[in-house]
Scaffold this motif. Structure first.
Motif, PDB file in Angstrom:
ATOM      1  N   TRP A 127      -2.789   7.847  -3.326  1.00  0.00           N
ATOM      2  CA  TRP A 127      -3.898   6.911  -3.378  1.00  0.00           C
ATOM      3  C   TRP A 127      -4.278   6.436  -1.975  1.00  0.00           C
ATOM      4  O   TRP A 127      -3.435   6.366  -1.083  1.00  0.00           O
ATOM      5  CB  TRP A 127      -3.518   5.711  -4.247  1.00  0.00           C
ATOM      6  CG  TRP A 127      -3.191   6.084  -5.656  1.00  0.00           C
ATOM      7  CD1 TRP A 127      -1.954   6.244  -6.208  1.00  0.00           C
ATOM      8  CD2 TRP A 127      -4.124   6.363  -6.703  1.00  0.00           C
ATOM      9  NE1 TRP A 127      -2.051   6.598  -7.527  1.00  0.00           N
ATOM     10  CE2 TRP A 127      -3.374   6.688  -7.869  1.00  0.00           C
ATOM     11  CE3 TRP A 127      -5.525   6.374  -6.788  1.00  0.00           C
ATOM     12  CZ2 TRP A 127      -3.973   7.005  -9.078  1.00  0.00           C
ATOM     13  CZ3 TRP A 127      -6.128   6.696  -7.999  1.00  0.00           C
ATOM     14  CH2 TRP A 127      -5.361   6.996  -9.124  1.00  0.00           C
ATOM     15  N   PRO A 128      -5.536   6.071  -1.760  1.00  0.00           N
ATOM     16  CA  PRO A 128      -5.949   5.535  -0.457  1.00  0.00           C
ATOM     17  C   PRO A 128      -5.386   4.124  -0.263  1.00  0.00           C
ATOM     18  O   PRO A 128      -4.904   3.484  -1.202  1.00  0.00           O
ATOM     19  CB  PRO A 128      -7.476   5.518  -0.564  1.00  0.00           C
ATOM     20  CG  PRO A 128      -7.735   5.331  -2.033  1.00  0.00           C
ATOM     21  CD  PRO A 128      -6.651   6.114  -2.731  1.00  0.00           C
ATOM     22  N   ASP A 129      -5.448   3.637   0.948  1.00  0.00           N
ATOM     23  CA  ASP A 129      -4.983   2.288   1.235  1.00  0.00           C
ATOM     24  C   ASP A 129      -5.854   1.239   0.555  1.00  0.00           C
ATOM     25  O   ASP A 129      -5.378   0.153   0.212  1.00  0.00           O
ATOM     26  CB  ASP A 129      -4.951   2.036   2.744  1.00  0.00           C
ATOM     27  CG  ASP A 129      -3.900   2.884   3.454  1.00  0.00           C
ATOM     28  OD1 ASP A 129      -2.900   3.256   2.788  1.00  0.00           O
ATOM     29  OD2 ASP A 129      -4.086   3.182   4.638  1.00  0.00           O
ATOM     30  N   GLN A 130      -7.131   1.549   0.391  1.00  0.00           N
ATOM     31  CA  GLN A 130      -8.022   0.658  -0.344  1.00  0.00           C
ATOM     32  C   GLN A 130      -9.055   1.492  -1.086  1.00  0.00           C
ATOM     33  O   GLN A 130      -9.332   2.638  -0.718  1.00  0.00           O
ATOM     34  CB  GLN A 130      -8.712  -0.338   0.591  1.00  0.00           C
ATOM     35  CG  GLN A 130      -9.623   0.294   1.620  1.00  0.00           C
ATOM     36  CD  GLN A 130     -10.239  -0.749   2.546  1.00  0.00           C
ATOM     37  OE1 GLN A 130      -9.666  -1.798   2.787  1.00  0.00           O
ATOM     38  NE2 GLN A 130     -11.439  -0.467   3.051  1.00  0.00           N
ATOM     39  N   LEU A 131      -9.607   0.897  -2.132  1.00  0.00           N
ATOM     40  CA  LEU A 131     -10.588   1.613  -2.933  1.00  0.00           C
ATOM     41  C   LEU A 131     -11.913   1.710  -2.174  1.00  0.00           C
ATOM     42  O   LEU A 131     -12.231   0.863  -1.341  1.00  0.00           O
ATOM     43  CB  LEU A 131     -10.806   0.889  -4.260  1.00  0.00           C
ATOM     44  CG  LEU A 131      -9.589   0.800  -5.185  1.00  0.00           C
ATOM     45  CD1 LEU A 131      -9.942   0.034  -6.457  1.00  0.00           C
ATOM     46  CD2 LEU A 131      -9.060   2.186  -5.540  1.00  0.00           C
ATOM     47  N   PRO A 132     -12.710   2.738  -2.471  1.00  0.00           N
ATOM     48  CA  PRO A 132     -14.024   2.842  -1.821  1.00  0.00           C
ATOM     49  C   PRO A 132     -14.932   1.693  -2.246  1.00  0.00           C
ATOM     50  O   PRO A 132     -14.671   1.005  -3.241  1.00  0.00           O
ATOM     51  CB  PRO A 132     -14.555   4.191  -2.324  1.00  0.00           C
ATOM     52  CG  PRO A 132     -13.815   4.453  -3.592  1.00  0.00           C
ATOM     53  CD  PRO A 132     -12.457   3.852  -3.397  1.00  0.00           C
ATOM     54  N   ASP A 133     -15.985   1.484  -1.492  1.00  0.00           N
ATOM     55  CA  ASP A 133     -16.976   0.465  -1.826  1.00  0.00           C
ATOM     56  C   ASP A 133     -17.351   0.569  -3.300  1.00  0.00           C
ATOM     57  O   ASP A 133     -17.568   1.662  -3.833  1.00  0.00           O
ATOM     58  CB  ASP A 133     -18.212   0.683  -0.958  1.00  0.00           C
ATOM     59  CG  ASP A 133     -19.346  -0.243  -1.313  1.00  0.00           C
ATOM     60  OD1 ASP A 133     -19.325  -1.397  -0.867  1.00  0.00           O
ATOM     61  OD2 ASP A 133     -20.240   0.204  -2.074  1.00  0.00           O
ATOM     62  N   LEU A 134     -17.417  -0.574  -3.982  1.00  0.00           N
ATOM     63  CA  LEU A 134     -17.620  -0.558  -5.427  1.00  0.00           C
ATOM     64  C   LEU A 134     -18.928   0.106  -5.813  1.00  0.00           C
ATOM     65  O   LEU A 134     -18.981   0.882  -6.773  1.00  0.00           O
ATOM     66  CB  LEU A 134     -17.563  -1.982  -5.978  1.00  0.00           C
ATOM     67  CG  LEU A 134     -17.761  -2.109  -7.491  1.00  0.00           C
ATOM     68  CD1 LEU A 134     -16.730  -1.304  -8.253  1.00  0.00           C
ATOM     69  CD2 LEU A 134     -17.725  -3.570  -7.914  1.00  0.00           C
ATOM     70  N   ARG A 135     -19.996  -0.194  -5.112  1.00  0.00           N
ATOM     71  CA  ARG A 135     -21.279   0.429  -5.437  1.00  0.00           C
ATOM     72  C   ARG A 135     -21.197   1.941  -5.316  1.00  0.00           C
ATOM     73  O   ARG A 135     -21.699   2.677  -6.179  1.00  0.00           O
ATOM     74  CB  ARG A 135     -22.376  -0.107  -4.515  1.00  0.00           C
ATOM     75  CG  ARG A 135     -23.739   0.557  -4.688  1.00  0.00           C
ATOM     76  CD  ARG A 135     -24.377   0.252  -6.011  1.00  0.00           C
ATOM     77  NE  ARG A 135     -24.823  -1.130  -6.090  1.00  0.00           N
ATOM     78  CZ  ARG A 135     -25.434  -1.654  -7.148  1.00  0.00           C
ATOM     79  NH1 ARG A 135     -25.662  -0.900  -8.226  1.00  0.00           N
ATOM     80  NH2 ARG A 135     -25.795  -2.938  -7.158  1.00  0.00           N
ATOM     81  N   VAL A 136     -20.535   2.411  -4.292  1.00  0.00           N
ATOM     82  CA  VAL A 136     -20.361   3.853  -4.111  1.00  0.00           C
ATOM     83  C   VAL A 136     -19.550   4.432  -5.264  1.00  0.00           C
ATOM     84  O   VAL A 136     -19.911   5.468  -5.842  1.00  0.00           O
ATOM     85  CB  VAL A 136     -19.665   4.150  -2.767  1.00  0.00           C
ATOM     86  CG1 VAL A 136     -19.264   5.625  -2.667  1.00  0.00           C
ATOM     87  CG2 VAL A 136     -20.562   3.766  -1.601  1.00  0.00           C
ATOM     88  N   GLY A 141     -14.149   3.797 -16.791  1.00  0.00           N
ATOM     89  CA  GLY A 141     -15.473   4.074 -16.250  1.00  0.00           C
ATOM     90  C   GLY A 141     -15.433   4.670 -14.866  1.00  0.00           C
ATOM     91  O   GLY A 141     -16.192   5.599 -14.560  1.00  0.00           O
ATOM     92  N   LEU A 142     -14.546   4.143 -13.996  1.00  0.00           N
ATOM     93  CA  LEU A 142     -14.447   4.678 -12.635  1.00  0.00           C
ATOM     94  C   LEU A 142     -13.938   6.119 -12.622  1.00  0.00           C
ATOM     95  O   LEU A 142     -14.173   6.844 -11.652  1.00  0.00           O
ATOM     96  CB  LEU A 142     -13.530   3.793 -11.792  1.00  0.00           C
ATOM     97  CG  LEU A 142     -14.108   2.431 -11.400  1.00  0.00           C
ATOM     98  CD1 LEU A 142     -13.052   1.585 -10.713  1.00  0.00           C
ATOM     99  CD2 LEU A 142     -15.339   2.601 -10.499  1.00  0.00           C
ATOM    100  N   ALA A 143     -13.267   6.522 -13.685  1.00  0.00           N
ATOM    101  CA  ALA A 143     -12.838   7.918 -13.802  1.00  0.00           C
ATOM    102  C   ALA A 143     -13.963   8.823 -14.286  1.00  0.00           C
ATOM    103  O   ALA A 143     -13.770  10.044 -14.383  1.00  0.00           O
ATOM    104  CB  ALA A 143     -11.645   8.014 -14.755  1.00  0.00           C
TER     105      ALA A 143
END
Length: 335
Positions: free
Chosen positions: A183-192, A43-45
């Protein structure tokens, strides 16, 4: 061994989302509740899509897929990653790219034709199969691969891998495609991230025609409509000898061809439900219920196809079309 990296692999319903799930766990990227599921990654893809291409010269006489061709690319945009897709007709160059990833202690995500992978032993060509090369023994000429169709890493000769990566099979040459993610150090905000992913899925289903392997066909909701109307006309449009092949092929495309079991719709439903739980969002949970119903309709159509009951499938095909349109309308309100 070129690499002794620690790597976790799990069997998955689809090659692309399964490989990306493994990669994200390897990178330690999640939303604080442990490794992401395959459904969440699909889904995130923004993986939801549709493509239908009829051709009576094929066996079966059409091609059908329920994901976007750019799933592996689009996840980078959603999750703020950098991606370089390297392609070459030179097998040695392709292996050099994969080797660079292994030498750096990372798995190499590549595309391979399933018909050329010796451990699968299948005859059908599909050059869009995504796998991860995880380890390499240069003396033995063997690599170990994470494949969604296997529970454990599987050994494969370099010769077989090279043939699979340079194949000119169906639907198009894979040209040693190698996906190099940063990849980033952390994933973006989930809602975003969820909003981005839903926007991507809506665009996949409503935007311009996006072909798979340059095949002539229809995509998104226009592809759904073309499939539904085409299905109804199969007995009239196809020679009698081709109708059984079309029905058999339809069952494979819906249930068996790495679709998560329900034309990718169950993967999307799982994403929506997990996102709804993490964000405590009742609208996402309700949307997940809708895609559960759509998944069930696709599976029921697949069951008709498996038994050869074309007439019984007409009402189901129409129901699929209605639910596909309604699902995109609901996503549009949330994207």
């Amino acid at each position: 061994m070129t690499s002794t990296m620690s790597f976790a692999h799990r069997r998955a319903g689809h090659c692309g989302s399964g490989s990306l799930r493994d990669l994200l766990e390897f990178e330690g990227l999640d939303y604080g509740r442990g490794p992401l599921t395959e459904e969440m990654v699909f889904g995130l893809a923004g993986g939801l899509g549709f493509f239908y291409a009829p051709d009576p010269s094929w066996a079966p006489p059409f091609y059908l897929v329920g994901r976007t061709d750019d799933l592996e690319r689009d996840i980078a945009d959603v999750l703020d990653a950098d991606l370089e897709v390297k392609e070459s007709d030179d097998a040695e160059q392709g292996w050099a790219w994969a080797s660079e990833q292994l030498a750096a202690g990372r798995p190499a995500m590549v595309r391979a034709d399933i018909a050329e992978l010796e451990y699968l032993r299948v005859k059908m060509s599909n050059t869009r199969h995504a796998i991860l090369v995880v380890r390499h023994d240069p003396e033995a000429g063997v690599v170990w691969i994470a494949d969604n169709d296997r529970d454990e890493l599987v050994a494969c000769s370099l010769k077989s891998l090279a043939a699979a990566r340079t194949s000119s099979g169906f639907p198009s040459p894979n040209r040693n495609a190698t996906y190099v993610y940063r990849w980033p150090d952390q994933l973006p905000d989930l809602r975003v991230a969820v909003t981005r992913a839903l926007t991507r899925a809506v665009d996949n289903m409503t935007g311009a025609v996006v072909s798979v392997g340059d095949l002539p066909g229809a995509s998104g909701l226009a592809g759904v409509d073309a499939f539904v109307s085409g299905y109804e006309r199969w007995p009239d449009d196809l020679p009698d000898a081709l109708l059984p092949a079309a029905m058999s092929g339809l069952w494979v495309f819906i249930v068996k061809a790495g679709t998560g079991g329900a034309m990718f719709r169950s993967l999307h439903a799982g994403f929506l439900r997990e996102a709804g739980e993490l964000l405590d969002d009742s609208s996402l949970r309700a949307l997940a219920d809708h895609y559960d119903r759509l998944s069930a309709a696709w599976v029921a159509l697949g069951d008709c196809a498996k038994t050869g009951s074309h007439r019984d499938g007409i009402a189901l095909a129409r129901q699929v079309g209605e639910l596909e349109h309604a699902g995109v309308a609901l996503m549009t309100q949330m994207a």
